[in-house]
Design an enzyme around this catalytic site. Structure first.
Site, PDB file in Angstrom:
ATOM      1  N   GLY A  21       9.779 -17.762   9.080  1.00 30.83           N
ATOM      2  CA  GLY A  21       9.003 -16.665   9.075  1.00 30.83           C
ATOM      3  C   GLY A  21       9.214 -16.396  10.481  1.00 30.83           C
ATOM      4  O   GLY A  21       8.669 -15.427  10.761  1.00 30.83           O
ATOM      5  N   ALA A  22      10.741 -16.336  10.394  1.00 26.09           N
ATOM      6  CA  ALA A  22      11.387 -15.677  12.397  1.00 26.09           C
ATOM      7  C   ALA A  22      12.034 -14.942  12.327  1.00 26.09           C
ATOM      8  O   ALA A  22      11.515 -13.815  13.525  1.00 26.09           O
ATOM      9  CB  ALA A  22      11.988 -16.340  12.613  1.00 26.09           C
ATOM     10  N   ASN A  23      11.049 -13.178  11.600  1.00 26.95           N
ATOM     11  CA  ASN A  23      11.222 -11.565  11.614  1.00 26.95           C
ATOM     12  C   ASN A  23      10.287 -11.080  11.862  1.00 26.95           C
ATOM     13  O   ASN A  23       9.974  -9.667  12.992  1.00 26.95           O
ATOM     14  CB  ASN A  23      11.564 -11.354  10.304  1.00 26.95           C
ATOM     15  CG  ASN A  23      10.409 -11.650   9.323  1.00 26.95           C
ATOM     16  OD1 ASN A  23      10.727 -12.227   8.772  1.00 26.95           O
ATOM     17  ND2 ASN A  23      10.226 -10.108   8.702  1.00 26.95           N
ATOM     18  N   GLY A  25       6.056 -11.705  13.700  1.00 25.79           N
ATOM     19  CA  GLY A  25       4.998 -12.828  14.753  1.00 25.79           C
ATOM     20  C   GLY A  25       5.270 -14.035  15.257  1.00 25.79           C
ATOM     21  O   GLY A  25       6.005 -13.897  16.348  1.00 25.79           O
ATOM     22  N   GLY A  27       6.887 -16.338  14.693  1.00 26.57           N
ATOM     23  CA  GLY A  27       8.680 -16.944  14.327  1.00 26.57           C
ATOM     24  C   GLY A  27       9.346 -16.314  15.107  1.00 26.57           C
ATOM     25  O   GLY A  27      10.335 -16.442  15.856  1.00 26.57           O
ATOM     26  N   SER A 146      -3.095 -24.936  11.539  1.00 31.53           N
ATOM     27  CA  SER A 146      -3.779 -23.881  12.193  1.00 31.53           C
ATOM     28  C   SER A 146      -5.052 -24.691  11.794  1.00 31.53           C
ATOM     29  O   SER A 146      -5.786 -26.255  11.085  1.00 31.53           O
ATOM     30  CB  SER A 146      -4.475 -23.713  10.770  1.00 31.53           C
ATOM     31  OG  SER A 146      -5.629 -22.443  10.801  1.00 31.53           O
ATOM     32  N   TYR A 171      -6.165 -20.885   1.982  1.00 29.25           N
ATOM     33  CA  TYR A 171      -6.228 -21.207   2.241  1.00 29.25           C
ATOM     34  C   TYR A 171      -5.985 -22.579   4.175  1.00 29.25           C
ATOM     35  O   TYR A 171      -5.039 -23.378   4.568  1.00 29.25           O
ATOM     36  CB  TYR A 171      -5.662 -19.942   3.530  1.00 29.25           C
ATOM     37  CG  TYR A 171      -5.005 -19.707   4.597  1.00 29.25           C
ATOM     38  CD1 TYR A 171      -4.003 -19.743   4.816  1.00 29.25           C
ATOM     39  CD2 TYR A 171      -5.994 -20.592   6.048  1.00 29.25           C
ATOM     40  CE1 TYR A 171      -2.825 -19.917   6.041  1.00 29.25           C
ATOM     41  CE2 TYR A 171      -5.545 -20.313   7.540  1.00 29.25           C
ATOM     42  CZ  TYR A 171      -3.885 -20.184   7.466  1.00 29.25           C
ATOM     43  OH  TYR A 171      -3.100 -19.971   8.889  1.00 29.25           O
TER      44      TYR A 171
END
Length: 301
Positions: A21-23, A25, A27, A146, A171
């Site tokens: 998820g590095a694209n 936020g 990440g 979280s 979640y």
């Protein structure tokens, strides 16, 4: 802000770091700081076009690879190709995640989407890369938790939340499962005498794009509430500091958990965070591990 900052990160030259998820936020900030310190960063992303744009923004030694954590087939393909190209992986940051506020949805394998993506996908990925991690010097796995995990409870008779589904509760369960996984992974690594260290972090309340996306289906009013909520959160650059410390601080040891120190761990300087009771329970860890192996078909440790 006082305390630990990204400027205290040691040099990462010669290290291979995989960030899911590095694209965007958390990440993106994590990948950027790792590359800035000299790491070769693998941006593991579902949308490769967004990943390429992120790589251009990072401007360091970064490569983009496709990974959809909501598909075990994609996880297996990604891991096989990555292992073929990198004989050793120094760092795996299990950062990617989804947040839903709408109806129940499932992954390609039929798992509840949040549990399947946030925990089971990362469980599978970590297991498939374990050999490459063990081949590295001072290897580390960071799992993103979280504060919601503290009020969650896993129902092992209904892990996929097929009864009385509530997206926010699902979640919290997914993040509790992720936290249990990170702690249980450390227990098993220590028992096996592995050099790999498993640590955890959470960002407190941080401004990312996940919450606005989750509210999009509720129209203008939903988007208004989402953006109003984001005004009360801390910048993503601060939110990423706990996982950056977990990933790079040379004094970190297995099963440590980092998060913001102020206002019930919602913001502020980086400090050790408190685990929820269920997250620290070895019996829950053993039971979740067995369930994850059965669901993903991946056994390790």
């Amino acid at each position: 802000m006082t305390g630990w900052t990204a400027d205290r990160m040691p040099a990462q030259h010669g290290r291979v770091a995989v960030v899911t998820g590095a694209n965007s936020g958390l990440g993106l900030v994590t990948a950027t700081e790792l590359a800035r310190r000299g790491a070769h960063v693998v941006l593991a992303v579902r949308n490769t076009a967004a990943g390429e744009e992120a790589a251009r923004r990072i401007g360091g030694d970064a490569e983009v690879r496709e990974l959809d954590l909501a598909s075990l087939e994609s996880v297996r393909t990604f891991a096989a190709k990555l292992a073929a190209d990198h004989p050793a992986i120094d760092l795996l940051v299990n950062n990617a995640g989804v947040v839903l506020l709408g109806p129940r949805r499932t992954t390609a394998d039929g798992f509840e989407l949040q549990l399947g993506t946030n925990m089971l996908g990362h469980f599978a990925l970590t297991g498939l890369l374990l050999g490459r991690l063990a081949a590295a010097s001072a290897p580390r796995v960071v799992s993103l938790s979280s504060i919601t995990h503290k009020n969650a409870h896993l129902d092992f008779d209904d892990l996929m939340f097929e009864r009385d589904y509530q997206a926010s509760a699902a979640y919290g369960r997914s993040k509790l499962a992720t936290t249990i996984f990170g702690i249980e992974l450390d227990r098993r690594l220590r028992a096996a005498g592995s050099p790999i260290v498993s640590v955890l972090a959470h960002p407190g309340l941080t401004r990312t794009n996940l919450t606005p996306r989750a509210w999009e289906h509720r129209g203008r009013l939903g988007r208004l509430f989402a953006w109003a909520g984001l005004l009360a959160t801390q910048p993503v650059e601060r939110g990423a500091l706990p996982q950056l410390r977990a990933a790079t601080d040379p004094d970190v040891h297995g099963a440590q958990f980092f998060g913001p120190a102020r206002l019930w761990e919602t913001r502020g300087r980086v400090a050790e965070a408190r685990l929820g009771r269920e997250a620290a329970d070895p019996a829950a860890g053993k039971r979740l591990w067995a369930a994850a192996e059965a669901l993903t078909g991946i056994s390790y440790l």
